[in-house]
Design an enzyme around this catalytic site. Structure first.
Site, short mmCIF file in Angstrom:
data_model
loop_
_atom_site.label_atom_id
_atom_site.label_comp_id
_atom_site.label_asym_id
_atom_site.label_seq_id
_atom_site.Cartn_x
_atom_site.Cartn_y
_atom_site.Cartn_z
N ASP A 90 1.07 -1.55 -0.11
CA ASP A 90 0.04 0.01 -0.39
C ASP A 90 0.99 0.88 0.02
OD1 ASP A 90 0.72 0.53 2.80
OD2 ASP A 90 -1.00 -0.56 3.88
N ASP A 270 -8.63 -6.65 0.12
CA ASP A 270 -7.79 -7.57 1.02
C ASP A 270 -8.91 -6.53 2.41
OD1 ASP A 270 -6.43 -4.79 2.88
OD2 ASP A 270 -7.26 -3.95 0.93
N CYS A 308 -16.23 -27.54 6.07
CA CYS A 308 -15.12 -26.43 6.19
C CYS A 308 -13.96 -27.59 6.02
CB CYS A 308 -14.56 -25.48 6.75
SG CYS A 308 -12.85 -24.49 6.89
N CYS A 310 -10.90 -27.12 6.05
CA CYS A 310 -9.25 -26.70 6.17
C CYS A 310 -8.55 -28.15 7.35
CB CYS A 310 -9.45 -24.93 6.90
SG CYS A 310 -9.90 -25.42 9.18
N HIS A 339 -7.76 -21.20 9.72
CA HIS A 339 -8.90 -21.48 9.08
C HIS A 339 -9.31 -20.24 8.77
CE1 HIS A 339 -13.11 -22.33 9.86
NE2 HIS A 339 -13.97 -21.23 9.76
#
Length: 373
Positions: A90, A270, A308, A310, A339
């Protein structure tokens, strides 16, 4: 840099963004690594369990510590961190907003008082790019004048005038740098300002999009306005942004915000939300958020989210994570962060697939329906 739109579903877009370090499928969520590190994770966690193709690092913070010259000496962000994929950095404009008590705006730049040692530093359009050349990020954001909302018309007008002025300085400087070194692989994005004022957004977008930037960001949102104001402003602003270049909505946000703004034609996002919320006990799931520190999870043998895949949901229970959080074990921060980021990254994959199959409207409807059960 190359950017190609592969499919659309009304305004939602699925694209391919190629940089010198990775091939990025959009829409994309970029995890935030402020100090060249995603809090609680290392590069192996990213590569083994999450596989993001691009992450964000903070120009202001890295300039102050350890210093952009040091990072250049050590081979730029990629060698310094050993993260081999793309970096977006940035501009420092957000720090001028968030550290406003230690900041002074001038016509040619921004003067900061360091939050570390109290020393003073001036960021100008050229200075900001020089820092990012040293960092050797793939996408560099140019200096902009970000305004907190609500703001007066006078302050918004000042903001868009400064932002355009600095953008013109930045593009000329970047082109000269590329002329001097044709092997530069850095790309630059401009940042559209204007608050939630449609007239000012149109002016800012029209002026900036006339310039030959590699991509364009919508800045100055999620800074005090309502969600509906944000959505309406994004929908309006994208009308004036090139279809053939990536569109980046900065600092946004919740899973709901991402889906709403993908529907409005945004490609890149983001936000610190998934990582920060993880550390505070809030975990994201396909059916909404849960607070893992709640007493009801003490004996819960289920994973965080049965839908999920993950590494955390495959191996650990809500009860164990509840225990880790209450015991203040450091392992909790790593597992919760993995996660939450997996959820965000996977949500982008699912949204992209829905766009490719041209049923994003149905996907969005199902996404919100799950949260009402």
């Amino acid at each position: 840099m190359e950017f190609v739109i592969e499919a659309t579903s009304k305004n939602a877009r699925a694209g391919i963004l190629k940089t010198a370090h990775s091939i990025i499928k959009t829409p994309v969520f970029m995890p935030v690594g402020t100090a060249a590190s995603i809090k609680a994770l290392d590069t192996l966690d990213l590569q083994n369990y999450l596989n993001p193709q691009i992450i964000l690092a903070n120009t202001y913070h890295l300039y102050l510590r350890p210093g952009d010259e040091l990072i250049k000496e050590l081979g730029g962000l990629h060698n310094f961190t050993k993260f081999p994929k793309s970096f977006l950095t940035d501009s420092g404009g957000f720090q001028a907003f968030s550290l406003n008590k230690n900041v002074k705006h001038e016509e040619d730049g921004i003067i900061f008082k360091s939050h570390i040692d109290g020393s003073y530093h001036k960021f100008t359009p050229k200075k900001v790019l020089d820092i990012q050349y040293n960092l050797n990020s793939d996408i560099m954001m140019i200096l902009d004048d970000l305004v907190a909302l609500p703001a007066t018309k006078e302050r918004l007008l000042q903001s868009i005038k400064r932002t355009t002025k600095w953008a013109k300085e930045s593009i000329l400087y970047h082109k000269e740098k590329k002329r001097q070194n044709p092997h530069l692989t850095n790309n630059i994005f401009a940042i559209i300002q204007g608050g939630v004022d449609f007239e000012f957004r149109k002016i800012s977008a029209s002026e900036l999009c006339e310039l030959d930037f590699d991509g364009f960001a919508i800045g100055g949102l999620s800074v005090g306005e309502s969600n509906e104001q944000m959505y309406d402003t994004v929908e309006f602003t994208t009308l004036f942004m090139p279809k053939e270049k990536p569109r980046y909505l900065m600092g946004v946000g919740t899973p709901e915000d991402l889906i709403e703004n993908i529907d409005r034609g945004v490609d890149m996002f983001d936000c610190v939300m998934p990582t920060r919320n993880a550390r505070n006990g809030t975990l994201f799931t396909s059916f909404g958020k849960i607070n893992i520190k709640a007493a009801r999870f003490k004996k819960d043998e289920n994973p965080i989210d049965n839908n999920c895949n993950c590494i955390v949901c495959k191996n650990y229970s809500r009860a164990y994570l509840n225990h880790l959080f209450r015991a203040k074990e450091l392992t909790y921060y790593r597992l919760a962060t993995i996660h939450n980021l997996y959820y965000y990254l996977n949500l982008m994959k699912e949204a992209r697939e829905a766009i490719v199959q041209d049923h994003f409207k149905e996907f969005k409807k199902e996404f919100f329906a799950k949260r009402q059960n």
